[in-house]
Design an enzyme around this catalytic site. Structure first.
Site, mmCIF file in Angstrom:
data_model
loop_
_atom_site.group_PDB
_atom_site.id
_atom_site.type_symbol
_atom_site.label_atom_id
_atom_site.label_comp_id
_atom_site.label_asym_id
_atom_site.label_seq_id
_atom_site.Cartn_x
_atom_site.Cartn_y
_atom_site.Cartn_z
ATOM 1 C CE LYS A 16 53.513 35.727 -18.490
ATOM 2 N NZ LYS A 16 54.549 35.962 -17.463
ATOM 3 C CG ASP A 72 58.794 36.408 -13.151
ATOM 4 O OD1 ASP A 72 59.315 37.624 -13.901
ATOM 5 O OD2 ASP A 72 57.765 36.528 -13.105
ATOM 6 C CG MET A 88 52.492 28.322 -3.505
ATOM 7 S SD MET A 88 51.063 28.591 -4.374
ATOM 8 C CE MET A 88 51.594 27.620 -5.766
#
Length: 436
Positions: A22, A121, A341
C-alpha cells in the site's frame, strides 16, 4: 459502518499471497503525474485508500485504464489544474492522507500544487512541515489558508539545493524527491528516508529518466532533468501484510505458507518475530510457518526484559507493532513494546485487556505485555477498529479467541487489506462481513 463477525479458535492451513504494498503504491501512483507518457504499474492492491487515489487522479485528468486485475496504466497528458480549486477536490483530497504526495509532482511539472489538509488514521500528530520546508528550499512559495484548511505551493522555477531534513519522513522524502527530479541543478537530500518504498520510487523514476544516486541510503543526490518518460513498474509485496500473516499463523496455531514475500526487502521483521519465539522457514522466496503450540520470548543477553521498538528504516516499521503486541499476549515471557513514532497507536490495548490479555499501558508510547503462555486463551468480545493496523491486530486476536467476536468500523481495515475476509476464509477462517 461495516462489521466483521468472527468465529475464532480455529486452526488455519494453506497458502496466502501478499497484496502489493500500500505505502509504495500511493507514492508510485502520484509519480505518474510527472510525465504525459504512459506509465504501467503492476501489482496494485485493490484497497480503499489506493482506489480513492486512483479516482482522484482520474478526476484530475489522468487517463486511467485497468488492464488486468492488479495492473493499471496511467497517462497524465491532459491535467486539469482548475480541479484543484473545486469543492470535489477539497472533499476527496482531505479524506486521504496519501493525497499529500501529488504536490511534489504537480509542483515539478506545472509550477503549482494545492491540497486540502489531509486526513487518514487517527494515530496521533503527523505533521507535514518536512514536505513544505523542502519545497521552500527548492524555491517554492508556501501558503496555508487556515480558514479554508488548504495548503498551496507555487514556483516559477525550482532550483536544486542542499536539504537536511528535520525528520526522516517517508512521505516527505517521496514528495521532495518527486519535486527535485525536474529542478534545475543538483539537489542533495540528507537524512532522507530509505524504506523499500522510497527505493522503489527512486528505481521507477530512474527508469523514467531521472538521475538519482545514493538509492537505499539516507543521502540522495538528484540531478534535475527537463522531462521524464513513461515506464513499467511492479509494486513490491506488502511487508505489513506479510508480518500480519506471520502473527496470524502463530496466534491461531496454524500452518501457513506466505508466498513470494521478497524476503530481502523485509528488513528486521522476520528477526523480530523470531525474538518472540516464532518459528519460520524460508523456502525459496516463501515463508513457511509451522503449527506452534508454544513460543517463548527471548531476553536481552543480561537477562533483562526484551524491548521491541520502532525506528526509521532499517529499523523496525511502526506499522507492525500492534501485531507484535498481540502475538506477545500468548507467549511465554514478557516484552516491552515501545511505539516511538506515534503517540496514540497503543490505545487499542484496552480491547485486548478486555479479552483477557495481561498488558500494562505505561504511557501513550509504551506497553508491557506479560505473556499468558497459552494457559488462558483470549476471550471473544465486541470492539471497534480505531485504525488500519490496530484493526488487523484485533482481527488476529479475534481469530485466536474461542467463540464469536464482533469488530465494527472495518472500513478502516479495508483501507489497507485487500479482501482480507475472503482470503482468510479460504484457508479455514470464519469471518462474516455485515454491511450496515
Amino acid at each position: 459502518m461495516s462489521t466483521f463477525e468472527i468465529i475464532g479458535g480455529k486452526s488455519l492451513k494453506g497458502e496466502l499471497t501478499p497484496q502489493g504494498a500500500k505505502n509504495e503504491a500511493l507514492q508510485i501512483l502520484c509519480a505518474t503525474l510527472l510525465t504525459e507518457e504512459k506509465v504501467t504499474i503492476h501489482n496494485i492492491p485493490n484497497i480503499l485508500d489506493v482506489n480513492k487515489l486512483i479516482e482522484l487522479l482520474s478526476e484530475l485528468g489522468v487517463k486511467v485504464n485497468q488492464e488486468s486485475k492488479n495492473t493499471y496504466s496511467f497517462e497524465a497528458k491532459n491535467i486539469n489544474l482548475d480541479y484543484l480549486n473545486s469543492p470535489e477536490f477539497a472533499s476527496k483530497g482531505s479524506s486521504l492522507r496519501g493525497s499529500i504526495m501529488i504536490i511534489g509532482p504537480l509542483l515539478a511539472r506545472f509550477g503549482k500544487g494545492y491540497i486540502p489538509r489531509p486526513g487518514g488514521d487517527k494515530i496521533g500528530r503527523r505533521r507535514l512541515d518536512t514536505h513544505f520546508l523542502g519545497f521552500e528550499k527548492l524555491g517554492a512559495k508556501f501558503n496555508f489558508n487556515q480558514d479554508e484548511n488548504f495548503y498551496r505551493v507555487e514556483a516559477k522555477e525550482l532550483k536544486g539545493c542542499y536539504l537536511l531534513l528535520d525528520e526522516a519522513s517517508v512521505t516527505g522524502t517521496a514528495n521532495i524527491i518527486m519535486a527535485a527530479v525536474m529542478a534545475k541543478g543538483t539537489t542533495t537530500i540528507y537524512n532522507a528516508a530509505c524504506e523499500p518504498y522510497i527505493q522503489q520510487l527512486c528505481k521507477m523514476l530512474i527508469s523514467m529518466g531521472a538521475k538519482i544516486s545514493g538509492v537505499g541510503s539516507n543521502l540522495l543526490s538528484i540531478e534535475g532533468v527537463t522531462s521524464l518518460c513513461g515506464c513499467e513498474h511492479r509494486v513490491l509485496p506488502d511487508m505489513i501484510e506479510i508480518g500480519s500473516f506471520i502473527g496470524l499463523a502463530v496466534m491461531t496455531k496454524s500452518e501457513i505458507t506466505i508466498k513470494d514475500v521478497a524476503y530481502h526487502e523485509l528488513g528486521m521483521i522476520p528477526g523480530a518475530f523470531k525474538r518472540l519465539g516464532v518459528k519460520m522457514e524460508l523456502r525459496g522466496d516463501d515463508i513457511y510457518i509451522p503449527k506452534q503450540e508454544n513460543y517463548q520470548i527471548e531476553t536481552f543477553i543480561d537477562g533483562s526484559i526484551l524491548t521491541i521498538a520502532d525506528a526509521p528504516w532499517p529499523g523496525l516499521t511502526p506499522d507492525l507493532l500492534s501485531v507484535f503486541l498481540v502475538v506477545a499476549t500468548q507467549a511465554k515471557g514478557s516484552v516491552l513494546i515501545h511505539q516511538k513514532m506515534f503517540e496514540s497507536r497503543l490505545f487499542f490495548t484496552d480491547k485486548l485487556i478486555d479479552m483477557g490479555a495481561q498488558i500494562i499501558l505505561c504511557d501513550p508510547h509504551r506497553a508491557t505485555v506479560i505473556g499468558l503462555n497459552q494457559r488462558q486463551g483470549l476471550r471473544p468480545t465486541t470492539m471497534v477498529s480505531p485504525d488500519i493496523r490496530a484493526g488487523v491486530a484485533l482481527l488476529i486476536a479475534a481469530l485466536s479467541a474461542d467463540g464469536k467476536s464482533t469488530i465494527h468500523n472495518i472500513d478502516q481495515i479495508d483501507r489497507g487489506y485487500e479482501n482480507i475476509d475472503l482470503r482468510l476464509n479460504a484457508i479455514g477462517a470464519s469471518i462474516k462481513r455485515i454491511s450496515n
